[in-house]
Design a protein around this motif. Structure first.
Motif: not given
Length: 471
Positions: A37-47, A85-94
């Motif tokens: 139902r939602f589509a996301g965005q990622v600017g930077v992906l960090a693990l 929505e909004g600026p592409a985020p930093l996604l932090i996967s744990l």
């Protein structure tokens, strides 16, 4: 919009601080949630690999005013893990922080990192001859940090409580990049405000959980499982009261199942063995965990006989082996998968006072029936008042034909929940799906206090913006 970390200035600052290895190419699996139902965005992906690396990432994001989206197992059903929505985020996967740091069997405590898969936490407890009782359909892929961030529930809340009730302490990174070292093993600690319970259920909007001190429990000496046919939801509630009178806190699970769920299983998962030759209108899955030499099978038989004497039940299957127990559980556990394959118009995770559940079901059926020829699969955790009240298209139709009615259906059900003094989010959280509902049905004083807390801890508003509270 998504950015290539190699070309992004912010990614360069991460690379300078932590090296190349913490960054990952953007993977599409992080950009969607299970119901799509939602589509996301990622600017930077960090693990990251440590709490210190998480802290560095959050501090850099704070300095650059970059939004941060924490990511656990990605199994959440309200869009809290994706930001479209909004600026592409930093996604932090744990996911790389998955260690079981310590187990203290004598204290009934286990310390796990936030990326530990729930099933692995359960297995570590089992190796210590203990039980970690949080149990969910997604336990093979959801992660303990996400469970705590959403205050997950599941099938054992009746006896053991939600995720919040199973946590003694947290290690967490706050929005300014500081680490709160709160991994307490204490069961009594009255030293001021309870940051643990503030962060649990906040869905990553106040910080990122990096590790948790979790409660374990002694393993019951005997477990008994049964499926009882009941005359009605009223009879199921009376049966619950009777069960608790007879075995007290030994009732671990008490799940209500409607005939529609069984029909969906027959339609799309016909290999699932159903317990009765004729599908009953209502039935309950009961599980007992007993010690002290009491036989769970005998306790279930005694319960059935007492319930039959009161005309509450008409038939039962009491598991006589682990294989039979697994078959009974498969019915309950595969209903959500059958729902997914059928495709709901709208799925509701609601709770109402237990004694009012029968009235709610009857009223809800009338309200949905007035909106169209929909099918309702109402099932869930009757013992704690949590129902999954899901609305489906008529047989032979696709849910996409009824997209225009999603809003009216949700509004009608949630208005009824509010009338019954219930909750429009019993265990899945608010995420991005229910922010409007929180505004509509939430207590204004509570919402004002929540905004004040958010502003105080996260003045730049970088932590999972748009989740829980409207941006």
């Amino acid at each position: 919009m998504t950015l290539n970390p190699a070309d992004d200035t912010f990614a360069q600052s991460i690379r300078a601080a932590l090296g190349e290895e913490v960054l990952r190419p953007i993977d599409p699996r992080y950009l969607e949630e299970p119901r799509r139902r939602f589509a996301g965005q990622v600017g930077v992906l960090a693990l990251p690999r440590t709490a210190q690396e998480v802290a560095t990432l959050v501090r850099l994001a704070c300095d650059a005013s970059v939004p941060v989206v924490p990511y656990g197992g990605g199994t959440g059903l309200v869009g809290g893990q994706v930001m479209g929505e909004g600026p592409a985020p930093l996604l932090i996967s744990l996911e790389r922080m998955a260690a079981i740091r310590a187990v203290y069997p004598a204290e009934n405590i286990l310390i796990a990192e936030a990326g530990a898969i729930l099933a692995d936490v359960q297995a570590a407890a089992d190796e210590a001859d203990r039980v970690f009782p949080l149990a969910l359909a997604a336990q093979g892929s959801c992660r303990i940090g996400g469970n705590l961030a959403t205050n997950a529930g599941g099938v054992n809340v009746l006896r053991y409580g939600n995720a919040r009730d199973l946590c003694l302490g947290l290690e967490a990174v706050l929005p300014n990049g500081e680490i709160w070292h709160g991994l307490s093993r204490l069961r009594k600690d009255n030293t001021g405000y309870d940051l643990r319970n503030l962060l649990i259920g906040a869905e990553g909007t106040l910080g990122i959980v990096t590790a948790a001190s979790l409660k374990l429990f002694p393993r019951p000496q005997g477990v008994g499982t049964a499926m009882f046919q009941v005359a009605s939801p009223e009879a199921a509630i009376d049966l619950l009261a009777l069960a608790r009178d007879q075995v007290g806190e030994g009732v671990s699970t008490f799940e209500l199942i409607h005939k529609q769920g069984l029909q969906f299983l027959s339609e799309v998962l016909p290999d699932i063995r159903q317990p009765f030759a004729t599908q009953p209108e209502w039935m309950v899955l009961i599980e007992l965990g007993l010690s002290g030499g009491i036989s769970p099978s005998e306790a279930l038989m005694a319960l059935y006989e007492a319930a039959d004497h009161r005309d509450l039940v008409s038939d039962a299957v009491i598991a006589q082996s682990e294989a039979q127990r697994s078959e009974l559980w498969a019915v309950r556990e595969q209903i959500p998968e059958a729902n997914r394959l059928i495709g709901s118009v709208f799925s509701h995770d609601i709770s109402v006072p237990i004694s009012r559940i029968p009235e709610f079901i009857e009223r809800g059926s009338d309200i949905i029936g007035a909106l169209g020829p929909f099918r309702i699969n109402c099932f869930g955790h009757l013992g704690d008042g949590n129902l999954h009240y899901n609305v489906f298209p008529p047989a032979g139709h696709d849910r996409s034909e009824y997209d225009a009615q999603r809003g009216p259906i949700k509004r009608a059900v949630h208005d009824l929940v509010d009338e019954f003094s219930g909750s429009v989010s019993a265990e899945h959280g608010i995420g991005r799906l229910k922010t409007d509902d929180l505004e509509r049905y939430g207590d204004p004083v509570k919402l004002s206090a929540m905004r004040a807390i958010k502003s105080a801890l996260d003045p730049k508003g970088i932590m999972n913006p748009g989740a829980v509270l409207k941006a």
